[in-house]
Design a protein around this motif. Structure first.
Motif, PDB file in Angstrom:
ATOM      1  N   THR A   1       0.846  -1.200   0.000  1.00 14.64           N
ATOM      2  CA  THR A   1       0.000   0.000   0.000  1.00 14.64           C
ATOM      3  C   THR A   1       0.881   1.249   0.000  1.00 14.64           C
ATOM      4  OG1 THR A   1      -1.670  -1.236   1.222  1.00 14.64           O
ATOM      5  CG2 THR A   1      -1.890   1.158   1.225  1.00 14.64           C
ATOM      6  N   GLU A   2       1.933   1.204   0.827  1.00 16.11           N
ATOM      7  CA  GLU A   2       2.880   2.327   0.909  1.00 16.11           C
ATOM      8  C   GLU A   2       3.494   2.634  -0.463  1.00 16.11           C
ATOM      9  OE1 GLU A   2       4.027   4.446   3.280  1.00 16.11           O
ATOM     10  OE2 GLU A   2       5.604   5.239   1.965  1.00 16.11           O
ATOM     11  N   ILE A   3       4.018   1.595  -1.112  1.00  9.64           N
ATOM     12  CA  ILE A   3       4.690   1.822  -2.409  1.00  9.64           C
ATOM     13  C   ILE A   3       3.675   2.272  -3.463  1.00  9.64           C
ATOM     14  CG2 ILE A   3       6.171   0.829  -4.209  1.00  9.64           C
ATOM     15  CD1 ILE A   3       7.711   0.641  -1.732  1.00  9.64           C
ATOM     16  N   MET A   4       2.469   1.707  -3.426  1.00 11.97           N
ATOM     17  CA  MET A   4       1.455   2.130  -4.401  1.00 11.97           C
ATOM     18  C   MET A   4       1.149   3.617  -4.251  1.00 11.97           C
ATOM     19  SD  MET A   4      -1.274  -0.972  -4.661  1.00 11.97           S
ATOM     20  CE  MET A   4      -0.710  -2.660  -4.702  1.00 11.97           C
ATOM     21  N   LEU A   5       1.039   4.071  -2.992  1.00 11.61           N
ATOM     22  CA  LEU A   5       0.804   5.508  -2.761  1.00 11.61           C
ATOM     23  C   LEU A   5       1.985   6.324  -3.293  1.00 11.61           C
ATOM     24  CD1 LEU A   5      -0.808   5.657   0.807  1.00 11.61           C
ATOM     25  CD2 LEU A   5      -1.887   6.303  -1.369  1.00 11.61           C
ATOM     26  N   GLN A   6       3.203   5.864  -2.972  1.00 11.82           N
ATOM     27  CA  GLN A   6       4.399   6.577  -3.458  1.00 11.82           C
ATOM     28  C   GLN A   6       4.431   6.677  -4.975  1.00 11.82           C
ATOM     29  OE1 GLN A   6       8.061   4.828  -2.057  1.00 11.82           O
ATOM     30  NE2 GLN A   6       7.455   4.951   0.103  1.00 11.82           N
ATOM     31  N   LYS A   7       3.952   5.623  -5.664  1.00 11.15           N
ATOM     32  CA  LYS A   7       4.007   5.593  -7.127  1.00 11.15           C
ATOM     33  C   LYS A   7       2.795   6.257  -7.771  1.00 11.15           C
ATOM     34  CE  LYS A   7       7.804   3.105  -7.191  1.00 11.15           C
ATOM     35  NZ  LYS A   7       9.092   3.660  -7.587  1.00 11.15           N
TER      36      LYS A   7
END
Ligand SMILES: [Zn+2]
Length: 406
Positions: free
Chosen positions: A356-362
């Motif tokens: 979820t963290e990386i998806m938000l970052q991307k």
């Protein structure tokens, strides 16, 4: 002590050590998490992750672990760690025959079988030693046992009623997990069409037609011939259509995938995979076939290991998901970890919030995150599970209890 007695004690000792080592290997040693620092997850991602309905299409924990209620430090998953990862729905897959030395190019159906060794070392009931259906039912009963022992922690989902109950309970803040049963490799049917009804009656709702080798239903993507669907394979698909069982095409040969798409009118699932256009390895089928799967309403569930997605880091998983969304549409991409499937990953299931963290970052939209993380799985199950009643099929042979005889 005489010389021969010494020799005897020595031999017994060596045997015991070997036995214990192999037992540990089978239970713990195959699936690993690469050592890493704790993944940093922002407060924003943590909050969003907590609100998601998360679902995963492929996890092999039941194959080697009889107790999934206790937290383990080995492998990737168990009920406590699923809860920490905020997983709501988990497809628990079973495997009945797996080549001990396998690869993603070509495997024989006759090479030494790891599940036979596992059955011997774990002391499975005698009935399972030479019967792949019994092995499947035994593994399925491990989930049913857990659900019986801890109904507040895990429930077996057989119908949309069961699904809606789990979702309603979670909505009220109960951390219950909905488990579904799936088969990886329909050689588990032992060539009998009646076995489809038998596993259905035991609660199984998904069957993957092939695993590592060509079987009596058709070719595997890593088999010796990799042929198409056989007459028996066709019968099984037709029976699954009648029952409303989900067809999983992970590991199936390109010809089998194509044949099934021509035969069935229902959408199919690829429960754990990568994309050939993104990661050109033999484990993945061509994008054209994936497009046909998506266009017929199917779901493609992205795995977390290098042989499927080339880069198994959380960034790599998310970039595969991005590729899938861009190529096949956000409504057709899901999660298919292959946790505890002999894979090495960069996270166990308790660490899922990093995705979820990386998806938000991307720059993923919240809608995209919700759908991929589980929304699509919920919709697919709503549309494709039987609506109510466990659906015991009295008219198609003997009705059996939910649990196989010990
Ligand atoms: Zn697999």
């Amino acid at each position: 002590v005489t010389r021969s007695k010494k020799y005897l004690f020595g031999s017994v000792g060596i045997l015991l050590v070997t036995f214990t080592a192999l037992q540990t290997y089978f239970e713990n040693g195959i699936s690993r998490v690469s050592p890493h620092e704790p993944w940093p997850v922002s407060e924003k991602a943590r909050q969003l992750h907590k609100q998601l309905i998360i679902g995963d299409w492929h996890m092999d924990t039941l194959v080697s672990r009889s107790d999934i209620l206790t937290r383990s430090t080995a492998g990737h998953a168990d009920i406590p760690r699923l809860r920490e990862g905020n997983v709501a729905l988990q497809m628990f897959t079973t495997a009945s025959k797996v080549p001990m030395f396998r690869d993603h190019v070509s495997n024989s159906a006759h090479s030494p079988d790891a599940i036979s060794a596992l059955a011997a070392f774990q002391g499975w009931p005698f009935a399972t030693w030479n019967d792949l259906t019994e092995r499947t039912l035994l593994q399925g009963s491990r989930l049913q046992e857990a659900a019986k022992q801890a109904p507040n922690e895990v429930v077996v989902i057989r119908t949309t009623d069961d699904l809606n109950n789990v979702l309603a309970r979670r909505e009220k803040g109960e951390p219950v997990i909905g488990g579904l049963l799936g088969i990886e490799g329909a050689h588990a049917l032992e060539g009998k069409l009646e076995s489809v009804d038998r596993v259905y009656n035991h609660g199984f709702r998904m069957i993957g037609l092939q695993h590592f080798f060509d079987n009596d239903l058709g070719g595997s993507l890593h088999g010796e011939v990799q042929g198409g669907l056989t007459p028996f394979g066709k019968q099984v698909v037709e029976r699954m259509d009648e029952l409303g069982m989900i067809i999983d095409l992970a590991h199936s040969s390109e010809t089998v995938v194509s044949n099934v798409l021509e035969l069935t009118k229902r959408p199919v699932v690829v429960s754990h995979t990568g994309f050939k256009g993104n990661c050109d390895l033999p484990r993945n089928i061509p994008d054209e076939l994936m497009k046909r799967i998506a266009d017929s309403g199917g779901l493609i569930a992205v795995g977390y290991w290098d042989k499927a997605i080339c880069d198994a880091t959380p960034e790599g998983i998310v970039s595969s998901i991005r590729y899938g969304i861009d190529r096949f549409g956000v409504d057709h991409i899901a999660l298919g970890s292959d946790f505890d499937g002999g894979t090495t990953t960069y996270l166990d299931v308790s660490e899922l919030a990093i995705l979820t963290e990386i998806m938000l970052q991307k720059g993923f939209s919240e809608m995209e995150i919700r759908k991929v993380m589980g929304g699509n799985m919920v919709r697919f199950l709503q549309d494709n599970l039987p609506s109510s009643q466990p659906g015991l099929l009295a008219s198609h042979g003997a009705v059996e209890p939910e649990n196989p005889a010990p």
